[in-house]
Design a protein around this motif. Structure first.
Motif, PDB file in Angstrom:
ATOM      1  N   TYR A 311      13.682  -3.670  -1.120  1.00  0.00           N
ATOM      2  CA  TYR A 311      12.318  -3.783  -1.660  1.00  0.00           C
ATOM      3  C   TYR A 311      12.409  -3.932  -3.170  1.00  0.00           C
ATOM      4  CZ  TYR A 311      12.855   1.028  -3.327  1.00  0.00           C
ATOM      5  OH  TYR A 311      13.302   2.149  -3.982  1.00  0.00           O
ATOM      6  N   ARG A 326       5.520  -3.168   2.900  1.00  0.00           N
ATOM      7  CA  ARG A 326       5.680  -4.448   3.601  1.00  0.00           C
ATOM      8  C   ARG A 326       7.107  -4.974   3.559  1.00  0.00           C
ATOM      9  NH1 ARG A 326       1.256  -8.335   4.309  1.00  0.00           N
ATOM     10  NH2 ARG A 326       3.092  -9.568   4.806  1.00  0.00           N
ATOM     11  N   TYR A 329       9.872  -5.469   6.538  1.00  0.00           N
ATOM     12  CA  TYR A 329       9.447  -6.475   7.523  1.00  0.00           C
ATOM     13  C   TYR A 329       9.510  -7.878   6.918  1.00  0.00           C
ATOM     14  CZ  TYR A 329       6.497  -8.181  11.418  1.00  0.00           C
ATOM     15  OH  TYR A 329       5.982  -8.830  12.517  1.00  0.00           O
ATOM     16  N   ASP A 330       8.967  -8.000   5.714  1.00  0.00           N
ATOM     17  CA  ASP A 330       8.955  -9.321   5.073  1.00  0.00           C
ATOM     18  C   ASP A 330      10.368  -9.861   4.851  1.00  0.00           C
ATOM     19  OD1 ASP A 330       6.223  -9.406   5.024  1.00  0.00           O
ATOM     20  OD2 ASP A 330       6.017  -8.751   2.932  1.00  0.00           O
ATOM     21  N   ASN A 331      11.292  -8.979   4.525  1.00  0.00           N
ATOM     22  CA  ASN A 331      12.651  -9.436   4.240  1.00  0.00           C
ATOM     23  C   ASN A 331      13.496  -9.686   5.485  1.00  0.00           C
ATOM     24  OD1 ASN A 331      12.833  -9.593   1.349  1.00  0.00           O
ATOM     25  ND2 ASN A 331      12.667  -7.365   1.294  1.00  0.00           N
ATOM     26  N   TYR A 551      -0.481  -4.878   5.211  1.00  0.00           N
ATOM     27  CA  TYR A 551       0.654  -4.228   5.895  1.00  0.00           C
ATOM     28  C   TYR A 551       0.319  -3.841   7.338  1.00  0.00           C
ATOM     29  CZ  TYR A 551       3.648  -0.333   7.308  1.00  0.00           C
ATOM     30  OH  TYR A 551       4.457   0.509   8.019  1.00  0.00           O
ATOM     31  N   GLN A 554       1.332  -5.933  10.292  1.00  0.00           N
ATOM     32  CA  GLN A 554       2.722  -6.132  10.704  1.00  0.00           C
ATOM     33  C   GLN A 554       3.016  -5.481  12.059  1.00  0.00           C
ATOM     34  OE1 GLN A 554       5.072  -4.672   7.373  1.00  0.00           O
ATOM     35  NE2 GLN A 554       5.081  -6.676   6.395  1.00  0.00           N
TER      36      GLN A 554
END
Ligand code: GCU
Length: 666
Positions: A311, A326, A329-331, A551, A554
């Motif tokens: 992050y 977030r 999950y985003d990565n 968020y 997700q």
């Protein structure tokens, strides 16, 4: 006299089962007598029974079974399964590996140590298969002997950049094997200084020896790896995972490392996280980095455990789009399915960082085509530093029981990390450990329940928090029913009590920056870590709904809709997902502000009661244990009072709304 306690592998005298016929002869079948793990099992049985019942059992050997070829998590679990039955002439322990025999032996020893009737316990036969393939402890020990987030002394693995192997090392292996742990990472995820040299000649001999000792208790040795090793020790100018020179360097290095440490099972990697190097530097993905290493260690049967704690830790406070929650999950979601089959993604239980209350990470139940492992923390970094009593097993039960809705059935976190939901090649649970070289290993004696409990729960997720607490007390403190009831009564509510006097309604943080002990409501509000609570004179909380950072979306449905709505969101998480006025009514019927006041006064009061309950045990438990816990309670009460005063005063002054009950708020 040892300079450390034996905890649950000490085995003092026991009264029950003394006349039990079935304990005279024990038959071990399925693994050969010559197996070094079996030899240790025999030693444990003989010594343990002798110490507890003053009689050594005769050990005989039954037939050996065809060993299970362990090629993945499923076969690993099969190989570790055991069965205990009562036969005419003996108690029979059967398994298909030395580890299975060892776990069966510890099961039997536990039954005797807890003074349960052996006949009853095994009359119908008892078959146990571990719930999770990998059951792992992560040490954050540094080679200078310090421990990152350690609250129980220094490392027992390292002194002055040397690896120490002594009686304590072996007892540690016994102790964790006794609760079912089968893998250990022995160095901090932040691999710096001497730790970067773990994969060089300097430490190979000691690591090989350590690996051997662990292996004799069914424990796999893992190391944390410095992702930038090709630069730091290889002399290259790059750590680009797609660079031919980098790949060639790692190939040679891994051949050397696995050659010198034959028991090595693999590596844990913290990359692109909190200043640690990683593939992002080269414009590559996390999958590029993990796969490069995994492909190279594959021929040695190695595993790469890759952490998802990635992050932006330099978030500007004005930036309300970026949301640390977030980031995991985003990565990692976009590459679901791209990670090779000897990569496991290790995911912290929540999206932030081991707060006393967080939602379950949406990666768990998000990822469907990737090996996954859950990471929890028994080191009480944010949960009281092993000063405050905080029995974490109820929290872990909640996490494991969380329904992710990732499939029609078998959709809980427990199902996913057991490997059952997606038929994952590898999976399991890891805990950042709470051990150090203190006499009692865990600082506060009662924090030992988290070490014991994590192992027991990772082996058998069906066990209740209460059963585990009771076993811990019976095995290490007392067999007296009243004492057991009393201490279990202290452990069980302790997490909820800690939550009550610290940060409210899932918002988290409010701890003193850097140390993470004690209250500082605005400490992180004015820091760069992306952990804001956004309190002002009207309200508090972070809007992570579709109107905020998004968020909440997700999650799989219906979780997404539940979290997205302030009306549906469970109270205990409502400020994690929503920014709400202090006057907002919770499901409990209380307003946010009144909830804050009430829980803080209650938490302080309940902590006081726990301490009083402990005081009444004077003379009924060992003096050293009594004094240790009592001293911690004194500090806990001071801490709880600080939290209560500071949080209540802060929100009273922000909101100007008085306490309905007119209690003293400064
Ligand atoms: C937390 C903790 C650090 C640790 C990090 C991690 O941020 O405070 O000490 O290194 O987690 O899990 O990597």
């Amino acid at each position: 006299m040892k300079n450390y306690a034996d905890l649950w592998v000490g085995y003092g005298e026991r009264k029950a089962n003394r006349d039990c016929e079935h304990l005279k002869k024990i038959r071990l079948s399925g693994a050969p007598e010559s197996d070094c793990i079996v030899k240790n099992a025999v030693k444990e049985l003989k010594n343990g029974m002798k110490a507890m019942l003053d009689a050594e059992p005769e050990i005989v050997f039954g037939e050996a079974a065809a060993p299970v070829a362990v090629t993945d998590g499923k076969s690993l679990r099969e190989s570790e399964e055991y069965r205990i039955t009562i036969c005419d002439d003996a108690l029979s322990l059967e398994a298909r590996s030395g580890a299975g025999i060892l776990y069966a032996s510890f099961d039997l020893l536990r039954t005797v140590a807890c003074e349960r009737d052996v006949r009853k316990a095994y009359a119908e036969g008892k078959t146990v298969r571990p719930s999770n393939p990998l059951r792992m402890l992560n040490h954050w020990d540094n080679m200078d002997g310090s421990i990152e987030r350690g609250y129980s002394g220094e490392s027992f693995f390292y002194v002055d950049n040397e690896i120490v192997i002594d009686e304590r090392t072996r007892d540690y292996a016994r102790m964790i094997a006794a609760v079912g742990i089968n893998a250990v990472v022995i160095n901090n995820v932040n691999v710096k200084q001497a730790a970067s040299l773990m994969i060089t000649d300097r430490y190979f001999d000691k690591l090989a020896e350590l690996g051997r000792i662990f292996a004799e208790y069914g424990i796999r040795l893992f190391l944390s790896l410095n992702y930038a090793s090709s630069i730091e020790i290889g002399g290259l100018d790059s750590a680009d995972p797609l660079d031919e020179n980098v790949i060639a360097w790692w190939k040679e290095k891994m051949a050397e490392v696995f050659g010198k440490i034959p028991t090595l099972a693999g590596f844990l990697v913290k990359a692109d996280s909190e200043g640690r190097p990683g593939p992002f530097t080269y414009g590559r993905t996390q999958a590029d980095g993990a796969n490069m290493l995994a492909d190279i260690v594959k021929e040695y049967g190695g595993i790469i455990i890759w952490r998802c704690f990635v992050y932006n830790c330099r978030q500007d406070w004005r930036d309300r789009k970026t949301d640390r929650a977030r980031a995991g999950y985003d990565n990692f979601m976009p590459m679901d399915g791209d990670y090779h089959d000897n990569v496991i993604l290790q995911i912290k239980n929540g999206p932030m960082d081991f707060q006393i209350r967080e939602p379950v990470s949406p990666l768990l139940g998000g990822l469907r085509r990737t090996n996954q492992m859950l990471e929890v923390q028994i080191a009480q970094e944010y949960t009281g530093h092993q000063i405050d009593v905080c029995y974490l097993i109820p929290e872990f039960k909640e996490i494991l029981g969380f329904k992710t809705y990732c499939s029609e059935s078998r959709d809980t976190v427990a199902d996913i990390v057991s490997g059952e939901t997606f038929g994952s090649r590898y999976s399991g649970i890891a805990a950042v450990t709470n051990t150090g070289n203190d006499f009692n290993w865990t600082g506060n004696y009662l924090a030992g329940a988290n070490l014991f409990g994590f192992g027991r729960l990772s082996f058998d997720t069906e066990l209740s928090a209460e059963q585990i607490a009771e076993e811990f007390v019976r095995m290490t403190i007392s067999q007296d029913d009243e004492v057991v009831r009393t201490i279990v009564g202290i452990l069980l509510p302790s997490r909820e009590i800690y939550e009550k006097y610290t940060s409210p309604l899932g918002i988290g943080w409010m701890v003193t920056p850097a140390t993470h002990y004690g209250c500082s409501v605005d400490g992180y509000e004015y820091d760069r870590w992306g952990t804001y609570h956004r309190a002002d004179h009207l309200g508090i909380g972070v809007d992570r709904s579709d109107k905020g950072t998004g968020y909440a979306l997700q999650y799989n449905e219906p979780n997404a809709s539940i979290y997205n709505s302030p009306e549906k969101c469970p109270d205990e998480l409502v400020l994690f997902f929503h920014h709400l006025p202090y006057t907002h009514k919770l499901h409990s019927g209380k307003t946010v502000i009144q909830h804050i006041y009430d829980t803080h006064f209650e938490g302080l009061e309940e902590a006081r009661k726990l301490a009083e309950t402990w005081d009444a045990l004077k003379g009924k438990v060992d003096d050293a244990i009594f004094d240790n816990v009592r001293e911690r309670f004194e500090r806990q009460l001071f801490n709880a009072r600080e939290w209560c005063d500071q949080v209540n005063s802060y929100f009273f002054r922000k909101s100007a709304i008085p306490d309905e009950k007119g209690r003293q708020i400064w």
